[in-house]
Motif scaffolding. Structure first.
Motif, mmCIF file in Angstrom:
data_model
loop_
_atom_site.group_PDB
_atom_site.id
_atom_site.type_symbol
_atom_site.label_atom_id
_atom_site.label_comp_id
_atom_site.label_asym_id
_atom_site.label_seq_id
_atom_site.Cartn_x
_atom_site.Cartn_y
_atom_site.Cartn_z
ATOM 1 N N UNK A 515 0.653 -1.120 0.073
ATOM 2 C CA UNK A 515 0.324 0.082 -0.085
ATOM 3 C C UNK A 515 0.826 1.343 -0.141
ATOM 4 N N UNK A 516 1.843 1.232 0.775
ATOM 5 C CA UNK A 516 2.803 2.327 0.796
ATOM 6 C C UNK A 516 3.568 2.538 -0.430
ATOM 7 N N UNK A 517 3.914 1.716 -1.121
ATOM 8 C CA UNK A 517 4.760 1.562 -2.455
ATOM 9 C C UNK A 517 3.849 2.244 -3.372
ATOM 10 N N UNK A 518 2.549 1.713 -3.519
ATOM 11 C CA UNK A 518 1.590 2.192 -4.702
ATOM 12 C C UNK A 518 1.172 3.785 -4.068
ATOM 13 N N UNK A 519 1.064 4.165 -2.876
ATOM 14 C CA UNK A 519 0.545 5.254 -2.865
ATOM 15 C C UNK A 519 1.698 6.289 -3.085
ATOM 16 N N UNK A 520 2.968 6.118 -2.699
ATOM 17 C CA UNK A 520 3.990 6.854 -2.864
ATOM 18 C C UNK A 520 4.171 7.049 -4.174
ATOM 19 N N UNK A 521 3.922 5.734 -5.049
ATOM 20 C CA UNK A 521 4.113 6.363 -6.498
ATOM 21 C C UNK A 521 2.986 7.106 -7.294
ATOM 22 N N UNK A 522 1.855 7.099 -6.415
ATOM 23 C CA UNK A 522 0.751 7.974 -6.854
ATOM 24 C C UNK A 522 -0.236 7.202 -7.579
#
Length: 551
Positions: A515-522
């Motif tokens: 979740x953190x990875x995808x959210x950071x990527x926007x």
């Protein structure tokens, strides 16, 4: 970071016994065992140091000084009590290229080598400060087995030069090359004495353990040779080991950028080889003794030792698996054995050269042959048909590359092949279970199993059917993970395919790291900048166009 790393030195010195008993274990019997083990190691170090100095193209004293200084400093501060360090063949075969580099003026090669050893030590200190030794955990066990087998073969090949007629062999490869092989009576006597030494080492522990078996083998065979006046090659036939204390001297090389351009590539390679061999030997010692850790401290000790060695006319060095195994087999378990080995070696140089030079090479060859037998991982041959084919291939590959080239190349090749094999196997694991959604009527659910990363993205894309799926599709990652940028791109491309067909793609059961990875990527369509009520069951839409199609 630097303070905490160096603070570990004092702690390690206090815990002098591998078994964890500390100074309380230093009984008179333990001290005697440690000193005898150190004496045995020192005897075995002499011909090795001299031979590797010849390989590197420097004087025998450069090898002996390196064995003394590197051995002493690493024994005091190294990551594993009982490990032995000194001049090694793995480094010598690289050093000879520097000593004879055409860019260096005639006769100046040794000075450039000493400067390179200093720089090598600095690089190793940097590795220790930044705790780069921890990356040795990435070395798979098949690579470890290949390293052990390769080193055993290299040690064996290095001893074959002792079966040449003294004065006829030329330096090259892993030891002496060229020259005339012994024949007739000299060869028979040499082989007989070697076999006798091996038999004594094998049988002595069955009778008594008061004297280390390798030392008994050397002493008995030397007594036979001296007593009967047998004409056999001795340590003195290699070179004189007589000398004084190592003199301090700054390497006489030009302080210019051109000098750095010459020595830096060699220093980098030597630092890598030295640390890899030292840390793999440390891990091997850890397996034998049941102890772990000390990688960063070993890097600092090796770096300090090589910096000092370069300023005292030594050729540099690293951990020696052969001598470390001799020490362990002789009962050495504490720092005292390594310290005494270094001090005994210095005593040989200063006052005992006339006696040491009379020791027959056959006795020392016999000791090293027993080291080869004890070092080679014979169980790796028995398990070849029981382990995965790729693991068996890696063992053979690393063994072959170690013998043909050098340790650093072998380990790097082994790690790369193992990593590629791991990635390939994981890429084949990804598959999907399809079902209709219970929570979202009319939606279709794809339950992904296996990691989504660069190796599995192609297979991932083939699992979906945007043209025939319903309007809402949910990708469930309960049994999967989104690992890297390739996975992010694959999700975006998949969402775009569904969008082109007027359909919606949602993600479910993302773990917190995904979740953190995808959210950071926007790529996550969320209502706020943060998600304090984040739950695994939340469905998220994918924002397309973030990576621009990856082109």
């Amino acid at each position: 970071m630097v303070k905490s790393t160096f603070a570990a030195f004092a702690d390690r010195v206090a815990r002098t016994d591998w078994a964890g008993n500390g100074l309380s274990a230093m009984t008179p019997m333990r001290v005697k065992t440690e000193l005898l083990a150190g004496f045995t190691v020192a005897l075995a170090l002499v011909p090795e140091a001299v031979a590797f100095a010849f390989v590197a193209g420097v004087t025998p004293l450069a090898g002996l000084y390196a064995a003394f200084i590197v051995g002493l400093i690493t024994a005091l501060f190294g990551g594993r009590p009982g490990m032995i360090s000194g001049a090694t063949g793995a480094l010598a075969v690289v050093m000879v290229g520097l000593v004879h580099d055409p860019r260096i003026a005639e006769g100046m090669g040794p000075q450039y080598l000493f400067a390179t050893v200093v720089l090598m030590g600095i690089l190793q200190l940097i590795a220790g400060v930044f705790k780069l030794g921890k990356f040795m955990r990435l070395v798979p066990h098949p690579v470890m087995l290949g390293f052990v087998n390769g080193l055993a073969i290299v040690i064996f090949l290095a001893q074959l030069g002792q079966f040449k007629v003294p004065g006829t062999a030329e330096v090259g490869g892993h030891g002496f090359a060229g020259g005339e092989w012994m024949s007739g009576a000299p060869l028979a006597i040499m082989l007989g004495l070697t076999a006798l030494t091996m038999a004594i080492i094998w049988g002595m522990p069955k009778l008594t353990k008061i004297i280390p078996a390798p030392l008994a083998g050397i002493g008995i065979v030397a007594g036979i040779v001296i007593g009967f006046g047998l004409s056999v090659p001795t340590v003195g036939d290699l070179a004189s080991v007589k000398g004084g204390l190592p003199p301090f001297a700054i390497p006489t090389v030009p302080f210019a950028l051109e000098t750095l351009e010459i020595i830096f590539p060699y220093a980098l390679i030597l630092a890598a080889i030295g640390l890899i061999e030292s840390l793999l030997t440390l891990n091997l010692a850890g397996e034998i003794t049941g102890k772990r850790g000390g990688a960063s401290q070993e890097c600092l000790a090796q770096g300090t030792a090589n910096v000092v060695t370069g300023f005292f006319g030594g050729m540099g060095g690293c951990a020696m698996i052969g001598q470390s195994m001799i020490n362990v087999k002789s009962g050495g378990r504490t720092r005292l054995s390594g310290i005494s080995a270094a001090l005994f070696l210095l005593a040989f140089i200063l006052v005992g050269s006339s006696l040491i030079e009379r020791i027959p090479l056959a006795a020392l060859v016999g000791v090293m042959f027993m080291v080869v037998i004890g070092t080679f991982a014979w169980q790796s041959l028995r398990i070849m048909t029981r382990i995965p084919l790729m693991d068996a291939f890696v063992i053979v590959l690393v063994t072959g590359v170690t013998v043909a080239y050098d340790l650093a190349t072998a380990v790097v090749v082994g790690v790369i092949v193992s990593a590629l094999a791991y990635a390939w196997n994981n890429a084949r694991r990804i598959h999907v279970i399809e079902r209709d959604s219970v929570r979202t009527p009319g939606a279709h659910v794809y339950e992904i199993e296996g990691p989504l990363f660069f190796g599995s993205t192609d297979g991932f894309a083939e699992l979906f059917h945007p043209e025939t799926d319903p309007d809402v599709v949910i990708v469930d990652f309960k049994r999967s993970r989104v690992v890297d940028q390739s996975a992010l791109q694959a999700l975006e491309d998949l969402a775009a395919r569904y969008a082109e067909n007027g359909k919606t793609l949602r993600l479910r059961h993302l773990s917190r790291d995904c979740h953190k990875l995808l959210k950071r990527a926007g790529q996550l369509m969320v209502d706020a900048d943060d998600d304090p009520d984040y739950a695994l069951a939340v469905d998220y839409n994918v924002r397309t166009g973030v990576f621009g199609g990856g082109h």
